[in-house]
Design a protein around this motif. Sequence first.
Motif, PDB file in Angstrom:
ATOM      1  N   LEU A   1      -8.989 -15.012   5.310  1.00 40.14           N
ATOM      2  CA  LEU A   1      -7.587 -14.973   4.904  1.00 40.14           C
ATOM      3  C   LEU A   1      -6.693 -15.000   6.132  1.00 40.14           C
ATOM      4  O   LEU A   1      -7.084 -14.565   7.206  1.00 40.14           O
ATOM      5  N   GLY A   2      -5.497 -15.479   5.969  1.00 37.74           N
ATOM      6  CA  GLY A   2      -4.536 -15.535   7.060  1.00 37.74           C
ATOM      7  C   GLY A   2      -3.428 -16.501   6.704  1.00 37.74           C
ATOM      8  O   GLY A   2      -3.238 -16.857   5.538  1.00 37.74           O
ATOM      9  N   SER A   3      -2.730 -16.943   7.714  1.00 38.32           N
ATOM     10  CA  SER A   3      -1.627 -17.869   7.510  1.00 38.32           C
ATOM     11  C   SER A   3      -2.115 -19.141   6.833  1.00 38.32           C
ATOM     12  O   SER A   3      -3.114 -19.742   7.246  1.00 38.32           O
ATOM     13  N   ARG A   4      -1.439 -19.546   5.761  1.00 39.28           N
ATOM     14  CA  ARG A   4      -1.752 -20.740   4.973  1.00 39.28           C
ATOM     15  C   ARG A   4      -3.099 -20.678   4.275  1.00 39.28           C
ATOM     16  O   ARG A   4      -3.613 -21.689   3.822  1.00 39.28           O
ATOM     17  N   ARG A   5      -3.701 -19.496   4.198  1.00 40.68           N
ATOM     18  CA  ARG A   5      -4.987 -19.340   3.521  1.00 40.68           C
ATOM     19  C   ARG A   5      -4.918 -18.349   2.374  1.00 40.68           C
ATOM     20  O   ARG A   5      -5.926 -18.068   1.739  1.00 40.68           O
ATOM     21  N   MET A   6      -3.733 -17.782   2.137  1.00 37.18           N
ATOM     22  CA  MET A   6      -3.578 -16.816   1.058  1.00 37.18           C
ATOM     23  C   MET A   6      -2.131 -16.777   0.603  1.00 37.18           C
ATOM     24  O   MET A   6      -1.238 -17.218   1.315  1.00 37.18           O
ATOM     25  N   LEU A   7      -1.941 -16.271  -0.601  1.00 37.94           N
ATOM     26  CA  LEU A   7      -0.604 -15.992  -1.113  1.00 37.94           C
ATOM     27  C   LEU A   7      -0.419 -14.486  -1.109  1.00 37.94           C
ATOM     28  O   LEU A   7      -1.342 -13.739  -1.442  1.00 37.94           O
ATOM     29  N   VAL A   8       0.751 -14.040  -0.750  1.00 38.06           N
ATOM     30  CA  VAL A   8       1.062 -12.615  -0.721  1.00 38.06           C
ATOM     31  C   VAL A   8       2.117 -12.360  -1.778  1.00 38.06           C
ATOM     32  O   VAL A   8       3.093 -13.102  -1.885  1.00 38.06           O
ATOM     33  N   GLY A   9       1.907 -11.326  -2.572  1.00 37.76           N
ATOM     34  CA  GLY A   9       2.855 -11.032  -3.636  1.00 37.76           C
ATOM     35  C   GLY A   9       2.946  -9.554  -3.931  1.00 37.76           C
ATOM     36  O   GLY A   9       2.453  -8.718  -3.182  1.00 37.76           O
ATOM     37  N   TRP A  10       3.569  -9.249  -5.047  1.00 37.72           N
ATOM     38  CA  TRP A  10       3.838  -7.883  -5.450  1.00 37.72           C
ATOM     39  C   TRP A  10       3.531  -7.759  -6.935  1.00 37.72           C
ATOM     40  O   TRP A  10       4.002  -8.562  -7.729  1.00 37.72           O
ATOM     41  N   ASP A  11       2.719  -6.789  -7.326  1.00 35.52           N
ATOM     42  CA  ASP A  11       2.360  -6.571  -8.723  1.00 35.52           C
ATOM     43  C   ASP A  11       3.189  -5.422  -9.271  1.00 35.52           C
ATOM     44  O   ASP A  11       2.923  -4.262  -8.971  1.00 35.52           O
ATOM     45  N   ASN A  12       4.215  -5.736 -10.056  1.00 33.81           N
ATOM     46  CA  ASN A  12       5.085  -4.708 -10.631  1.00 33.81           C
ATOM     47  C   ASN A  12       4.524  -4.110 -11.909  1.00 33.81           C
ATOM     48  O   ASN A  12       5.043  -3.121 -12.405  1.00 33.81           O
ATOM     49  N   ARG A  13       3.473  -4.711 -12.457  1.00 31.36           N
ATOM     50  CA  ARG A  13       2.905  -4.197 -13.707  1.00 31.36           C
ATOM     51  C   ARG A  13       2.034  -2.968 -13.486  1.00 31.36           C
ATOM     52  O   ARG A  13       1.817  -2.192 -14.399  1.00 31.36           O
ATOM     53  N   SER A  14       1.494  -2.804 -12.284  1.00 31.98           N
ATOM     54  CA  SER A  14       0.668  -1.633 -12.006  1.00 31.98           C
ATOM     55  C   SER A  14       1.562  -0.428 -11.723  1.00 31.98           C
ATOM     56  O   SER A  14       2.733  -0.560 -11.414  1.00 31.98           O
ATOM     57  N   ASP A  15       0.989   0.750 -11.842  1.00 34.66           N
ATOM     58  CA  ASP A  15       1.760   1.977 -11.604  1.00 34.66           C
ATOM     59  C   ASP A  15       1.028   2.821 -10.576  1.00 34.66           C
ATOM     60  O   ASP A  15      -0.041   3.355 -10.879  1.00 34.66           O
ATOM     61  N   PRO A  16       1.499   2.974  -9.376  1.00 30.91           N
ATOM     62  CA  PRO A  16       2.742   2.422  -8.829  1.00 30.91           C
ATOM     63  C   PRO A  16       2.567   0.945  -8.474  1.00 30.91           C
ATOM     64  O   PRO A  16       1.442   0.471  -8.328  1.00 30.91           O
TER      65      PRO A  16
END
Length: 59
Positions: free
Chosen positions: A19-34
């Motif tokens: 993984l690294g630059s241009r090899r992954m997407l980074v995001g945020w999961d708002n459905r999990s708690d927290p």
Amino acid sequence: MMAPLIERFPSHCPLGHRLGSRRMLVGWDNRSDPPQRIWICGRCDIVMHSADYPWPSAD
């Protein structure tokens, strides 16, 4: 308290893809708690959550 400027992330997905630059997407999961950070492998589409963080991090 200020947020860190550099974020640690897994160096490989569970299947061993690098993984690294241009090899992954980074995001945020708002459905999990927290809500938690997610990384998606660009080769196999496996979703990794920050709560499941036993992988070595990239330095």
